[in-house]
Design an enzyme around this catalytic site. Structure first.
Site, PDB file in Angstrom:
ATOM      1  N   ARG A 134       0.852  -1.179   0.000  1.00 16.39           N
ATOM      2  CA  ARG A 134       0.000   0.000   0.000  1.00 16.39           C
ATOM      3  C   ARG A 134       0.896   1.240   0.000  1.00 16.39           C
ATOM      4  NH1 ARG A 134      -2.257  -3.420   4.112  1.00 16.39           N
ATOM      5  NH2 ARG A 134      -4.378  -4.139   3.608  1.00 16.39           N
ATOM      6  N   LYS A 140      -2.186  -2.182   8.045  1.00 14.84           N
ATOM      7  CA  LYS A 140      -3.278  -1.574   8.801  1.00 14.84           C
ATOM      8  C   LYS A 140      -3.280  -2.088  10.233  1.00 14.84           C
ATOM      9  CE  LYS A 140      -6.428  -0.644   4.934  1.00 14.84           C
ATOM     10  NZ  LYS A 140      -7.768  -0.866   4.365  1.00 14.84           N
ATOM     11  N   HIS A 190      -1.966   2.401  -5.904  1.00 15.04           N
ATOM     12  CA  HIS A 190      -2.811   1.237  -5.651  1.00 15.04           C
ATOM     13  C   HIS A 190      -3.021   0.418  -6.923  1.00 15.04           C
ATOM     14  CE1 HIS A 190      -4.481  -0.092  -1.882  1.00 15.04           C
ATOM     15  NE2 HIS A 190      -5.550  -0.569  -2.484  1.00 15.04           N
ATOM     16  N   ARG A 210      -0.416  -2.119  -6.854  1.00 17.88           N
ATOM     17  CA  ARG A 210      -0.791  -3.173  -5.897  1.00 17.88           C
ATOM     18  C   ARG A 210      -1.820  -4.110  -6.531  1.00 17.88           C
ATOM     19  NH1 ARG A 210      -1.383  -4.469  -0.275  1.00 17.88           N
ATOM     20  NH2 ARG A 210      -3.531  -4.796   0.412  1.00 17.88           N
ATOM     21  N   HIS A 225      -4.512  -8.839   3.665  1.00 21.79           N
ATOM     22  CA  HIS A 225      -5.962  -8.741   3.842  1.00 21.79           C
ATOM     23  C   HIS A 225      -6.399  -9.566   5.055  1.00 21.79           C
ATOM     24  CE1 HIS A 225      -6.818  -7.666  -0.657  1.00 21.79           C
ATOM     25  NE2 HIS A 225      -6.521  -6.609   0.071  1.00 21.79           N
ATOM     26  N   TYR A 280      -9.968 -10.252  -7.084  1.00 16.28           N
ATOM     27  CA  TYR A 280      -8.987 -10.512  -8.140  1.00 16.28           C
ATOM     28  C   TYR A 280      -9.316 -11.781  -8.926  1.00 16.28           C
ATOM     29  CZ  TYR A 280      -6.548  -6.861  -5.660  1.00 16.28           C
ATOM     30  OH  TYR A 280      -6.242  -5.666  -5.066  1.00 16.28           O
TER      31      TYR A 280
END
Length: 301
Positions: free
Chosen positions: A150, A175, A244, A247, A270, A279
């Site tokens: 990210r 995150k 992004h 990514r 994730h 995806y």
């Protein structure tokens, strides 16, 4: 405690105790600001603690009527739910009026990606070998595509994160400050090695950031975005390229080659595999295009 003071206390807790990113805190502030503004439009201007489910449904309808997309409505509702849970724990609301309220469903947009050829054109476009900023840019963009980082993750990297770069790994804080180790490809390692040799020309002596800007301090998100967009334009790519997108391209290309959804989930960081499954739709689109092009009974007039 009045509504404004409650919002301030909530945001302070989110930032300091829950260790949410500045971007997440900004989203909470904006979304709860919408709630305050909508409540102020009601007759009698009831406080947030007096709002009920029918008020929240009305707010959702009003925002939807003002052309707010379903995804944005879902994010706002999620922020309101979290905020009301906080109010409940502090005795400022008897119930959570957002529970059971759902936003209208909107079409889910698939992420935009570069093709493998476009990624190569971007990353192998010529640079000035005597310009440390261009050497830095190549290292950043190679790392984006090599490891699926990210924007915030790349900007926050310190020198110690690449201490095992010869082993093909980099330590990333994602995150909620969750650490993960991601692989780094050979091209990215070469680009990072070239950057580390000339980093001293830009970085201040005490600076710990891996990537620095023209003033020698940690590079900003905006500068990274601008430099990438400019590099893509110089490479002749047809659309706007942002971090992004690299990514997304990393995830899509790895999934197309390996078919290993769990591995892609882990590399992207994730929390839920549902976030990674988008995806698979991109992969199916690619297969459908190949089919339409190659199958003799699939060709359209």
């Amino acid at each position: 405690m009045d509504d404004q003071a409650a919002v301030g206390a909530f945001l302070a807790e989110v930032e300091t105790q829950r260790r949410q990113s500045p971007h997440t805190v900004s989203n909470y502030r904006r979304d709860i600001g919408k709630l305050l503004a909508l409540a102020a439009e009601l007759p009698g201007q009831p406080g947030l603690g007096q709002l009920q489910a029918h008020h929240i449904r009305r707010f959702v309808g009003l925002l939807h009527g003002r052309s707010l997309a379903g995804r944005s409505l879902a994010r706002s509702l999620s922020a309101w739910r979290v905020f009301y849970r906080w109010l409940g724990r502090h005795g400022l609301a008897e119930a959570n009026p957002c529970e059971g309220v759902r936003p209208p469903k909107g079409p889910r947009a698939l992420p935009h990606t570069l093709s493998p050829d476009e990624a190569v054109r971007l990353l192998e476009s010529s640079i000035d070998p005597d310009d440390p900023q261009e050497i830095r840019d190549r290292a950043m963009f190679e790392l984006f595509y090599s490891s699926g980082l990210r924007l915030a993750e790349l900007a926050d990297l310190d020198l110690q994160a690449v201490s095992d770069i010869d082993g093909g790994e980099v330590r990333v804080h994602g995150k909620r400050d969750k650490e993960r180790v991601v692989p780094v490809g050979g091209k990215a390692r070469e680009a990072l090695a070239a950057w580390l040799l000339c980093r001293v020309q830009l970085a201040r002596q005490e600076e710990t950031a891996l990537f620095v800007g023209a003033r020698g301090r940690r590079i900003s998100h905006g500068v990274i975005q601008q430099r990438l967009a400019r590099r893509a334009q110089l490479a002749g790519l047809p659309s706007h390229v942002h971090p992004h997108m690299l990514r997304h391209s990393f995830a899509s290309h790895v999934l197309q080659s390996s078919g290993d959804l769990r591995a892609v989930q882990e590399m992207l960081g994730h929390a839920s595999i549902a976030s990674t499954q988008v995806y698979t739709h991109l992969d199916f689109q690619h297969l459908a295009k190949v089919y339409d092009t190659a199958h003799p009974r699939a060709k359209r007039k």
